[in-house]
Each structure stands twice: as C-alpha cells, then as structure tokens.
Enzyme design. Structure first.
Site, PDB file in Angstrom:
ATOM      1  N   HIS A 175       5.708  13.456   6.502  1.00 46.16           N
ATOM      2  CA  HIS A 175       5.794  15.271   6.396  1.00 46.16           C
ATOM      3  C   HIS A 175       6.878  15.093   8.079  1.00 46.16           C
ATOM      4  O   HIS A 175       6.298  14.902   9.072  1.00 46.16           O
ATOM      5  CB  HIS A 175       4.558  15.468   6.866  1.00 46.16           C
ATOM      6  CG  HIS A 175       3.645  15.106   5.881  1.00 46.16           C
ATOM      7  ND1 HIS A 175       3.446  15.602   4.272  1.00 46.16           N
ATOM      8  CD2 HIS A 175       2.430  14.429   5.503  1.00 46.16           C
ATOM      9  CE1 HIS A 175       2.365  15.337   3.813  1.00 46.16           C
ATOM     10  NE2 HIS A 175       1.841  14.182   4.767  1.00 46.16           N
ATOM     11  N   SER A 230       0.953  -1.078   0.335  1.00 43.27           N
ATOM     12  CA  SER A 230      -0.310   0.278  -0.163  1.00 43.27           C
ATOM     13  C   SER A 230       0.984   1.194   0.199  1.00 43.27           C
ATOM     14  O   SER A 230       1.111   1.442  -0.889  1.00 43.27           O
ATOM     15  CB  SER A 230      -1.188  -0.294   1.059  1.00 43.27           C
ATOM     16  OG  SER A 230      -2.461  -1.173   1.045  1.00 43.27           O
ATOM     17  N   CYS A 260      -1.857  -3.536   3.228  1.00 41.03           N
ATOM     18  CA  CYS A 260      -2.675  -4.176   3.229  1.00 41.03           C
ATOM     19  C   CYS A 260      -2.518  -5.736   3.242  1.00 41.03           C
ATOM     20  O   CYS A 260      -1.223  -6.090   3.007  1.00 41.03           O
ATOM     21  CB  CYS A 260      -4.036  -4.088   1.951  1.00 41.03           C
ATOM     22  SG  CYS A 260      -2.724  -4.602   0.387  1.00 41.03           S
TER      23      CYS A 260
END
Lengths: 135, 135
Positions: free
Chosen positions: B68, B63, B83
């Site tokens: 940040h 996935s 997943c």
C-alpha cells in the site's frame, strides 16, 4: 494515523470443508463477511491450487484481506489489515476476523495484532501480546 | 511446516515518486522484484485510489505479497508472506523486502517478522524481536 493488522492462524478447522477447497465458495464467504463487517471490497483475486487449497486477496478501501487454505492440514491463515485513514476501523477488523474464525471453527487458533502507524515510526513498533484462544 | 510473514512500514520514502502514485509503475516494480527474488507470481490485482495512492496484492505460489502506498505521507506498507511448503523461502522473502526497501529509500523503516506455522499452534507463537533500521 495508525492501522491495525491482524494475523490469524487457524488449526484443525472443523467447519464446512468446501471453504478450504473451493475457491468460489471461499470467495463468496469472504466477500459476504467483509460486507457484513462494514468494510468495502474494491477488487479480489482468488487462486485455486492443484493440491486443493486456495489463496484469496481482497483489496479494501481500508487496506486488504488475504487468506490461504491448506486443506491437507485443515489450516487457514487469515490477514486483515485496516488503516484508520477516514475512520477507526478497528472494530470492523475484529468483527471480520471473529466471524471468519466462527465459520472455520478451528480447534486451535493464534492471533497476532500489529499496529502499523502510517505517519511515524515510533508508534509502529507496538506489538500487542499474543492472544491464544480455542476456535 | 512453517512460514514467514514480513511486515514492513517504510516512512519518508525518497525513491522515485511514481512508485507511490502510479499503479502501473508500482505493479511493474513489484512483479520484477518478485521474479528476481526467485518467487512465483500467479496473479495480481492493483488498485489506484483517487487520492493518489495505490494498493497491490500479488498471489504467489509461496503465499502472497501486499503493498500500500500513501504518497501524502511518503509511506509504504509492505507484506511478504511465504510458506515453506516445498522449499525454504526465507532468504527469498528477505531478498524481496530488502530490494524493495532499497528502491523506496525510506528515511526510517520498521519491520516485524512473524513465523506462521502451518501444522501446529505452538510454533506459531514465536514473534521475532523488532528490527529497526534506517532505509
């Protein structure tokens, strides 16, 4: 200083199948929706999987959007994370997710909204109640 | 068929400052940690902001990872979504986040864990209790 992260799972999507199977179509859809929502894309990366699904990540000035499609389940997961560094982007994030949900047309959908505070831990522990809505 | 999305907010990070300010250093750190965790990076996009922070998105076979940095607050937000399509990647996601937290050395951290079911809405409504831990 806070941020909002929306996590949406879209089930049994009845919208145009190409948005679940075609990386280029998915990319065009997402970038257009981001622009219409008033958010700023700075770069993007879309990957096509052999099995037919696609994954896209878009770096925003406001943080990021990530989307995954599983056409074998007609499922889409969508993330929109916006910080409110220079303005409140909450309505823009809601607008973006609402528009994409309307296009994917899920029969069922689940959203989580997580407040992500950038400057202190206390406020980041807030998790909004689950909001469940048919697509 | 479920997935696990870990959202971590890391506050007052006391690790090496370059990981918060230097896109290339952050990229190298993330890709190495992903490989050590046993996850598979398929592509990545890292953006350097004028203000000194950086954003990175890594598309995984499992996935995605998104990170940040806000060096002005010594804050990092980290997302790891895996997943479990072909195997259970839960331990790998935990290992990745644990390793990055250890490197960023936050004085305080908040994690949310959201189960994201891919095939039915019911199971996706589970949200694990918040786990708060000093970094």
């Amino acid at each position: 200083m806070d941020g909002l992260h929306i996590l949406a799972n879209l089930y049994r999507c009845a919208g145009e199948p190409r948005y679940l199977t075609d990386r280029a179509a998915l990319r065009g859809l997402c970038l257009a929706a981001i622009e219409r929502a008033g958010l700023t894309a700075l770069g993007d990366l879309f990957h096509q999987f052999d099995g037919g699904g696609a994954t896209g990540c878009i770096v925003l000035a406001e943080s990021h959007v990530a989307i995954h499609t599983w056409p074998e389940f007609a499922t889409v997961t969508l993330d929109a994370f916006v910080c409110n560094y220079s303005r409140d982007n909450t309505a823009r994030a809601h607008g973006l997710v609402d528009e994409l949900v309307a296009i994917f047309r899920p029969e069922d959908a689940v959203r989580h909204e997580v407040r992500r505070d950038l400057t202190a831990a206390d406020a980041a522990t807030r998790v909004a109640p689950l909001r469940r809505a048919a697509g």
